[in-house]
Scaffold this motif. Sequence first.
Motif, PDB file in Angstrom:
ATOM      1  N   GLY A  59       0.792  -1.223   0.000  1.00  0.00           N
ATOM      2  CA  GLY A  59       0.000   0.000   0.000  1.00  0.00           C
ATOM      3  C   GLY A  59       0.823   1.272   0.000  1.00  0.00           C
ATOM      4  O   GLY A  59       0.264   2.353   0.227  1.00  0.00           O
ATOM      5  N   GLU A  60       2.116   1.196  -0.269  1.00  0.00           N
ATOM      6  CA  GLU A  60       2.969   2.383  -0.330  1.00  0.00           C
ATOM      7  C   GLU A  60       3.295   2.727  -1.771  1.00  0.00           C
ATOM      8  O   GLU A  60       3.378   1.856  -2.636  1.00  0.00           O
ATOM      9  CB  GLU A  60       4.287   2.151   0.429  1.00  0.00           C
ATOM     10  CG  GLU A  60       4.146   2.075   1.932  1.00  0.00           C
ATOM     11  CD  GLU A  60       5.491   1.926   2.618  1.00  0.00           C
ATOM     12  OE1 GLU A  60       5.519   2.003   3.856  1.00  0.00           O
ATOM     13  OE2 GLU A  60       6.518   1.732   1.914  1.00  0.00           O
ATOM     14  N   LYS A 104      19.036   6.409  -6.148  1.00  0.00           N
ATOM     15  CA  LYS A 104      18.714   5.504  -5.038  1.00  0.00           C
ATOM     16  C   LYS A 104      18.323   6.259  -3.769  1.00  0.00           C
ATOM     17  O   LYS A 104      18.202   5.657  -2.698  1.00  0.00           O
ATOM     18  CB  LYS A 104      19.909   4.593  -4.747  1.00  0.00           C
ATOM     19  CG  LYS A 104      21.187   5.299  -4.347  1.00  0.00           C
ATOM     20  CD  LYS A 104      22.274   4.275  -4.057  1.00  0.00           C
ATOM     21  CE  LYS A 104      23.577   4.951  -3.654  1.00  0.00           C
ATOM     22  NZ  LYS A 104      24.622   3.958  -3.345  1.00  0.00           N
ATOM     23  N   ALA A 105      18.119   7.583  -3.881  1.00  0.00           N
ATOM     24  CA  ALA A 105      17.720   8.393  -2.736  1.00  0.00           C
ATOM     25  C   ALA A 105      16.198   8.445  -2.651  1.00  0.00           C
ATOM     26  O   ALA A 105      15.515   8.779  -3.631  1.00  0.00           O
ATOM     27  CB  ALA A 105      18.299   9.798  -2.853  1.00  0.00           C
ATOM     28  N   LEU A 106      15.653   8.132  -1.491  1.00  0.00           N
ATOM     29  CA  LEU A 106      14.210   8.165  -1.271  1.00  0.00           C
ATOM     30  C   LEU A 106      13.767   9.599  -1.024  1.00  0.00           C
ATOM     31  O   LEU A 106      14.264  10.276  -0.138  1.00  0.00           O
ATOM     32  CB  LEU A 106      13.846   7.277  -0.082  1.00  0.00           C
ATOM     33  CG  LEU A 106      12.368   7.190   0.288  1.00  0.00           C
ATOM     34  CD1 LEU A 106      11.560   6.590  -0.853  1.00  0.00           C
ATOM     35  CD2 LEU A 106      12.189   6.370   1.557  1.00  0.00           C
ATOM     36  N   LEU A 107      12.795  10.078  -1.844  1.00  0.00           N
ATOM     37  CA  LEU A 107      12.304  11.453  -1.724  1.00  0.00           C
ATOM     38  C   LEU A 107      11.001  11.533  -0.936  1.00  0.00           C
ATOM     39  O   LEU A 107      10.793  12.484  -0.186  1.00  0.00           O
ATOM     40  CB  LEU A 107      12.092  12.062  -3.116  1.00  0.00           C
ATOM     41  CG  LEU A 107      13.308  12.125  -4.038  1.00  0.00           C
ATOM     42  CD1 LEU A 107      12.935  12.808  -5.344  1.00  0.00           C
ATOM     43  CD2 LEU A 107      14.456  12.859  -3.375  1.00  0.00           C
ATOM     44  N   SER A 108      10.109  10.585  -1.113  1.00  0.00           N
ATOM     45  CA  SER A 108       8.802  10.675  -0.466  1.00  0.00           C
ATOM     46  C   SER A 108       8.159   9.293  -0.419  1.00  0.00           C
ATOM     47  O   SER A 108       8.462   8.428  -1.243  1.00  0.00           O
ATOM     48  CB  SER A 108       7.897  11.649  -1.232  1.00  0.00           C
ATOM     49  OG  SER A 108       6.620  11.728  -0.644  1.00  0.00           O
ATOM     50  N   VAL A 109       7.274   9.111   0.551  1.00  0.00           N
ATOM     51  CA  VAL A 109       6.491   7.883   0.686  1.00  0.00           C
ATOM     52  C   VAL A 109       5.025   8.278   0.840  1.00  0.00           C
ATOM     53  O   VAL A 109       4.679   9.090   1.699  1.00  0.00           O
ATOM     54  CB  VAL A 109       6.941   7.034   1.891  1.00  0.00           C
ATOM     55  CG1 VAL A 109       6.036   5.817   2.047  1.00  0.00           C
ATOM     56  CG2 VAL A 109       8.388   6.590   1.732  1.00  0.00           C
ATOM     57  N   ILE A 110       4.155   7.731  -0.004  1.00  0.00           N
ATOM     58  CA  ILE A 110       2.712   7.973   0.057  1.00  0.00           C
ATOM     59  C   ILE A 110       2.058   6.658   0.458  1.00  0.00           C
ATOM     60  O   ILE A 110       2.287   5.624  -0.181  1.00  0.00           O
ATOM     61  CB  ILE A 110       2.167   8.453  -1.299  1.00  0.00           C
ATOM     62  CG1 ILE A 110       2.889   9.728  -1.747  1.00  0.00           C
ATOM     63  CG2 ILE A 110       0.665   8.694  -1.214  1.00  0.00           C
ATOM     64  CD1 ILE A 110       2.527  10.154  -3.158  1.00  0.00           C
ATOM     65  N   ARG A 111       1.246   6.706   1.500  1.00  0.00           N
ATOM     66  CA  ARG A 111       0.550   5.509   1.969  1.00  0.00           C
ATOM     67  C   ARG A 111      -0.912   5.579   1.536  1.00  0.00           C
ATOM     68  O   ARG A 111      -1.580   6.585   1.746  1.00  0.00           O
ATOM     69  CB  ARG A 111       0.666   5.376   3.489  1.00  0.00           C
ATOM     70  CG  ARG A 111       2.093   5.039   3.923  1.00  0.00           C
ATOM     71  CD  ARG A 111       2.275   5.058   5.423  1.00  0.00           C
ATOM     72  NE  ARG A 111       3.629   4.624   5.781  1.00  0.00           N
ATOM     73  CZ  ARG A 111       4.684   5.424   5.782  1.00  0.00           C
ATOM     74  NH1 ARG A 111       4.554   6.695   5.441  1.00  0.00           N
ATOM     75  NH2 ARG A 111       5.885   4.954   6.104  1.00  0.00           N
ATOM     76  N   THR A 112      -1.402   4.494   0.929  1.00  0.00           N
ATOM     77  CA  THR A 112      -2.748   4.453   0.362  1.00  0.00           C
ATOM     78  C   THR A 112      -3.563   3.367   1.063  1.00  0.00           C
ATOM     79  O   THR A 112      -3.008   2.414   1.630  1.00  0.00           O
ATOM     80  CB  THR A 112      -2.689   4.164  -1.149  1.00  0.00           C
ATOM     81  OG1 THR A 112      -1.984   2.926  -1.357  1.00  0.00           O
ATOM     82  CG2 THR A 112      -1.966   5.271  -1.884  1.00  0.00           C
TER      83      THR A 112
END
Length: 592
Positions: free
Chosen positions: A352-353, A360-368
């Motif tokens: 659900g993400e 390889k740098a994580l910018l944002s995480v959206i949880r649905t």
Amino acid sequence: MAAASSSDSDSGRAESEASSKWLDAHYDPMANIHTFSACLELADLHGDGEYKLVVGDLGPGGQQPRLKVLKGPTVLSESPLPALPAAAATFLMEQHEPRTPALALASGPCVYVYKNLRPYFKFTLPQLPPNPLEQDLWNQAKEDRIDPLTLKEMLEGIREKAEVPLSVQSLRFLQLELSEMEAFVNQHKSKSIRRQTVITSMTTLKKNLADEDAVSCLVLGTENKELLVLDPEAFTVLAKMSLPSVPVFLEVSGQFDVEYRLAAACRNGNIYMLRRDSKRPKYCIELSAQPVGLVRVHKVLVVGSNQDSLHGFTHKGKRLWTVQMPAAILTMNLLEQRSRGLQAVMAGLANGEVRIYRDKALLSVIRTPDAVTSLCFGRYGREDHTLIMTTRGGGLIIKILKRTAVFVEGGGEAGPPPAQAMKLNMPRKTRLYVDQTLREREAGTAMHRTFQADLYLLRLRAARAYVQALESSLSPVSATAREPLKLHAVVQGLGPTFKLTLHLQNTSTARPILGLLVCFLYNEGLYALPRAFFKVPLLVPGLNYPLETFVESLSDKGISDIIKVLVLREGQSAPLLSAHISMPVSEGLAAA
């Protein structure tokens, strides 16, 4: 107490929404949209600046596929499709005003082109030649020379062994029950056998300009392992390329009339690179697992695999980085924010993400609320940065990126350790370093000229030494790949008669060598040999052949010289390799 906890939760939710980069525009869990990323497209279909969402809907359970056009959260139009959609794309067909883009929808063996949401053109893939054995069987069935049961057995044998697959008619016949076969044969035996491939993937390629509103060609990947480039006006095949496997994901950069690169991820787990005028792949990236997505971010190809990982590759196949995901990757797409020059890859996960990465740098995480199966980012309506997501249960989620949002590396989770940001304790500049820096600034031109002069002199000496070695043939190993030979000489004895042994070896892996000669060049006033040249037997690869002869010293003054050994091919004067043998002084004659 309850009121206090409720106010605390509301304040926490408000604080979370305030810190988020996204605005929740719409969420409908019952939207009944079942699709994947390749069948989502945002486009200004009427040329009025109002961007709409085009969806190639598979329908619930893969039944009743439809073409849907959404304006905001509502469905603007809906039309049935004859087969399941494979991809959707918008492109400009011509430069004439008004500049209204056309919509292309790949479904089965056809590409349906719409202009102003009205059917404009239908392109069908060319038919393939049928299997001759299959054609002969249906001809016999037409003449009632074989019964349906025999026809089924023979068609099953062809399907298992033949390289050319069966037609749809034969495949449908093999699925029938015994009671239905005779009626099927009577209905179809008079029809000609047709073998039709289908489209598996589709994208667009600029024709001759790199502008955003330039004319584009359609690029199709087919089930028979081919890539087709279509003319945007006449819909004729401009180029055809072959692949070792069926393409499932395509990424294109460049212009068709100038230069372009095409990356195709295939079912065999490999990614093939093609360039202009290449009929077959130029490079190949071998993956350790099946690809589930392919996105080009600037000059890097980002590949998602079913081993829950993202990989970054160059166009020549060099692996740059790998990132492990916390869950399986369901879909991928590109996030491009032109106002800030940002390009990143979005990955929808099974937990659900939706994770957004730049390299390889994580910018944002959206949880649905549900697992996301398709992603699309771009202009929707009047908003430039809108994220469209559809879920596994058929829901529709629309989020808008805040105008003040700035993606920072590590914004989705804890970033690198603090020690990585600490400044190094650099030593102070010494007086010698400062003097040397000043000297280089003042006499930089003279120092460069001196360096260049020394460099040219070194190159000249190396070239002279190389030419001298070539002229004197001082090479005991053959320099040509066609005749891989190695020569080693041993002199034994005290004199005046010496034993000269030549060790000749064929260094190739599998090819024997025949027809060689060994020739001796020497001073006849100092030495005498029984034979000045002799033939070499067949040289088997890897074996060492000792060739022996005797050398008699004729001088009584203690003088020695060199004997030059040449290995030649019969009928040729240029030696394949040579060696100089320094003969020892004859002790017998010297003592006399």
